[in-house]
Design a protein around this motif. Structure first.
Motif, PDB file in Angstrom:
ATOM      1  N   GLN A 124     -35.244   9.991  14.055  1.00 42.00           N
ATOM      2  CA  GLN A 124     -36.002   8.758  14.274  1.00 42.00           C
ATOM      3  C   GLN A 124     -35.099   7.609  14.715  1.00 42.00           C
ATOM      4  N   ALA A 125     -34.017   7.420  13.976  1.00 39.52           N
ATOM      5  CA  ALA A 125     -33.134   6.288  14.249  1.00 39.52           C
ATOM      6  C   ALA A 125     -31.743   6.588  13.716  1.00 39.52           C
ATOM      7  N   SER A 126     -30.770   5.838  14.201  1.00 42.65           N
ATOM      8  CA  SER A 126     -29.414   5.899  13.676  1.00 42.65           C
ATOM      9  C   SER A 126     -28.998   4.522  13.204  1.00 42.65           C
ATOM     10  N   ILE A 127     -28.351   4.487  12.048  1.00 40.44           N
ATOM     11  CA  ILE A 127     -27.682   3.278  11.580  1.00 40.44           C
ATOM     12  C   ILE A 127     -26.201   3.516  11.861  1.00 40.44           C
ATOM     13  N   ILE A 128     -25.665   2.789  12.820  1.00 39.68           N
ATOM     14  CA  ILE A 128     -24.310   3.032  13.316  1.00 39.68           C
ATOM     15  C   ILE A 128     -23.375   1.962  12.781  1.00 39.68           C
ATOM     16  N   GLY A 129     -22.527   2.345  11.845  1.00 42.95           N
ATOM     17  CA  GLY A 129     -21.544   1.417  11.297  1.00 42.95           C
ATOM     18  C   GLY A 129     -20.237   1.524  12.069  1.00 42.95           C
ATOM     19  N   ILE A 130     -19.714   0.383  12.490  1.00 41.26           N
ATOM     20  CA  ILE A 130     -18.456   0.350  13.245  1.00 41.26           C
ATOM     21  C   ILE A 130     -17.528  -0.665  12.592  1.00 41.26           C
ATOM     22  N   GLY A 131     -16.343  -0.217  12.225  1.00 40.55           N
ATOM     23  CA  GLY A 131     -15.323  -1.113  11.698  1.00 40.55           C
ATOM     24  C   GLY A 131     -14.105  -1.077  12.599  1.00 40.55           C
ATOM     25  N   ILE A 132     -13.686  -2.229  13.085  1.00 40.39           N
ATOM     26  CA  ILE A 132     -12.519  -2.307  13.964  1.00 40.39           C
ATOM     27  C   ILE A 132     -11.515  -3.288  13.372  1.00 40.39           C
ATOM     28  N   ASN A 133     -10.286  -2.815  13.161  1.00 38.98           N
ATOM     29  CA  ASN A 133      -9.211  -3.705  12.725  1.00 38.98           C
ATOM     30  C   ASN A 133      -8.797  -4.549  13.929  1.00 38.98           C
ATOM     31  N   VAL A 134      -9.046  -5.837  13.864  1.00 40.94           N
ATOM     32  CA  VAL A 134      -8.832  -6.697  15.029  1.00 40.94           C
ATOM     33  C   VAL A 134      -7.574  -7.555  14.879  1.00 40.94           C
ATOM     34  N   ASN A 135      -7.615  -8.543  13.984  1.00 36.69           N
ATOM     35  CA  ASN A 135      -6.495  -9.479  13.861  1.00 36.69           C
ATOM     36  C   ASN A 135      -5.737  -9.357  12.542  1.00 36.69           C
ATOM     37  N   GLN A 136      -6.043  -8.357  11.756  1.00 37.45           N
ATOM     38  CA  GLN A 136      -5.293  -8.122  10.518  1.00 37.45           C
ATOM     39  C   GLN A 136      -3.918  -7.566  10.877  1.00 37.45           C
ATOM     40  N   ILE A 137      -2.869  -8.080  10.248  1.00 37.20           N
ATOM     41  CA  ILE A 137      -1.512  -7.624  10.610  1.00 37.20           C
ATOM     42  C   ILE A 137      -0.771  -6.968   9.440  1.00 37.20           C
ATOM     43  N   GLU A 138      -1.375  -6.968   8.248  1.00 34.06           N
ATOM     44  CA  GLU A 138      -0.757  -6.299   7.108  1.00 34.06           C
ATOM     45  C   GLU A 138      -1.733  -5.284   6.518  1.00 34.06           C
ATOM     46  N   PHE A 139      -1.252  -4.065   6.312  1.00 34.76           N
ATOM     47  CA  PHE A 139      -2.076  -2.998   5.740  1.00 34.76           C
ATOM     48  C   PHE A 139      -1.295  -2.350   4.595  1.00 34.76           C
ATOM     49  N   GLU A 140      -1.455  -2.927   3.410  1.00 37.02           N
ATOM     50  CA  GLU A 140      -0.709  -2.466   2.248  1.00 37.02           C
ATOM     51  C   GLU A 140      -1.125  -1.053   1.862  1.00 37.02           C
ATOM     52  N   ASN A 141      -0.131  -0.188   1.742  1.00 35.24           N
ATOM     53  CA  ASN A 141      -0.338   1.213   1.341  1.00 35.24           C
ATOM     54  C   ASN A 141      -1.211   1.993   2.324  1.00 35.24           C
ATOM     55  N   LEU A 142      -1.290   1.528   3.566  1.00 37.44           N
ATOM     56  CA  LEU A 142      -2.031   2.245   4.609  1.00 37.44           C
ATOM     57  C   LEU A 142      -1.119   2.429   5.827  1.00 37.44           C
ATOM     58  N   PRO A 143      -0.161   3.345   5.738  1.00 31.66           N
ATOM     59  CA  PRO A 143       0.828   3.501   6.818  1.00 31.66           C
ATOM     60  C   PRO A 143       0.252   3.992   8.138  1.00 31.66           C
ATOM     61  N   LYS A 144      -0.951   4.589   8.092  1.00 32.49           N
ATOM     62  CA  LYS A 144      -1.540   5.119   9.325  1.00 32.49           C
ATOM     63  C   LYS A 144      -2.534   4.141   9.951  1.00 32.49           C
ATOM     64  N   ALA A 145      -2.632   2.927   9.418  1.00 28.57           N
ATOM     65  CA  ALA A 145      -3.589   1.937   9.937  1.00 28.57           C
ATOM     66  C   ALA A 145      -2.875   0.889  10.776  1.00 28.57           C
ATOM     67  N   SER A 146      -3.588   0.378  11.773  1.00 28.78           N
ATOM     68  CA  SER A 146      -3.065  -0.710  12.594  1.00 28.78           C
ATOM     69  C   SER A 146      -4.250  -1.537  13.088  1.00 28.78           C
ATOM     70  N   SER A 147      -3.994  -2.472  13.992  1.00 29.72           N
ATOM     71  CA  SER A 147      -5.043  -3.354  14.494  1.00 29.72           C
ATOM     72  C   SER A 147      -4.837  -3.626  15.971  1.00 29.72           C
ATOM     73  N   LEU A 148      -5.859  -4.206  16.586  1.00 33.17           N
ATOM     74  CA  LEU A 148      -5.753  -4.548  18.005  1.00 33.17           C
ATOM     75  C   LEU A 148      -4.616  -5.533  18.235  1.00 33.17           C
TER      76      LEU A 148
END
Length: 243
Positions: A124-148
């Motif tokens: 019937q429908a989709s609820i599409i959640g999108i999370g984008i790291n944009v201007n965050q520059i610190e990711f504590e304990n997340l070595p595989k994360a980055s941002s635009l």
């Protein structure tokens, strides 16, 4: 397109799902929040972001024309939309980590969570959640994360990123509605992270094995070429790609 902007919410997906259950809402209704207290990722994981530095949004999409057996093509369309949106914003070295994480230089910069509404075995429908790291520059304990910002060296306006993603979503959902399955699948597989490269995987029992990613099936299973030259399919619960 109707855009609802909120300062804080537990989860944009939850909010939009409850809204759509309580009344009829128009196609491509968007909910975007500056702060999410209970953002969710794949397999029940949490998506933690700093206030007002990242894009957290959910989109309501009417998918009544899509066959339930083709539901993974919704994920393909959304993955390609985010991929192409970030590419047009000059973010480099992008890839899609199966099933729908977006990476830049092997670092996760975007995640997607799709919740389909199915009635009488029909989409019937989709609820599409999108999370984008944009201007965050610190990711504590997340070595595989980055941002635009970290990957490109420049600051981004959140509304610019949002509008670009929404425009690409409209384009790729048009392809889906035209049943352009082979085109969508080919583009998705072209951008698959570690395709045709020797990779290490872990199964549900914690055993590690090697193989080569060759593509995906129509149902969304990952197709892996194993050491005995056999291509085996795995679903999301059966396998983890280590990198």
């Amino acid at each position: 397109m109707h855009i609802i902007k909120l300062n804080a919410i537990d989860s944009t997906n939850t909010y939009l799902r409850q809204l759509s259950a309580s009344k009829a809402i128009e196609d491509f209704t968007v909910v975007v929040a500056k702060h999410q207290t209970k953002g969710r990722g794949q397999m029940g994981t949490q998506w933690n972001v700093q206030d007002a530095k990242n894009l957290t949004m959910s989109v309501f999409k009417d998918i009544t024309g899509v066959d339930v057996e083709r539901n993974f093509y919704i994920s393909i369309a959304v993955s390609l939309a985010v991929f192409e949106a970030l590419k047009s914003l000059n973010v480099e070295k992008l890839s899609i980590k199966w099933p729908n994480d977006i990476l830049s230089e092997n670092k996760k910069i975007a995640g997607i969570l799709i919740e389909n509404v199915i009635k009488q075995n029909r989409l019937q429908a989709s609820i599409i959640g999108i999370g984008i790291n944009v201007n965050q520059i610190e990711f504590e304990n997340l070595p595989k994360a980055s941002s635009l910002q970290l990957m490109s060296g420049r600051f981004f306006e959140l509304d610019e990123v949002m509008i670009t993603v929404l425009q690409k979503l409209e384009y790729f959902f048009e392809l889906l509605q035209k049943n352009s399955f082979s085109t969508l699948k080919a583009q998705y597989e072209e951008h698959l992270f570690r395709k045709n490269k020797p990779s290490t995987f872990k199964d549900m029992e914690g055993n590690m094995f090697s193989g080569y990613i060759k593509g995906v099936s129509n149902s969304g299973n990952l197709q892996v070429l194993l050491e005995d030259e056999i291509i085996k399919e795995f679903d999301l619960k059966e396998i983890t790609l280590l990198y």
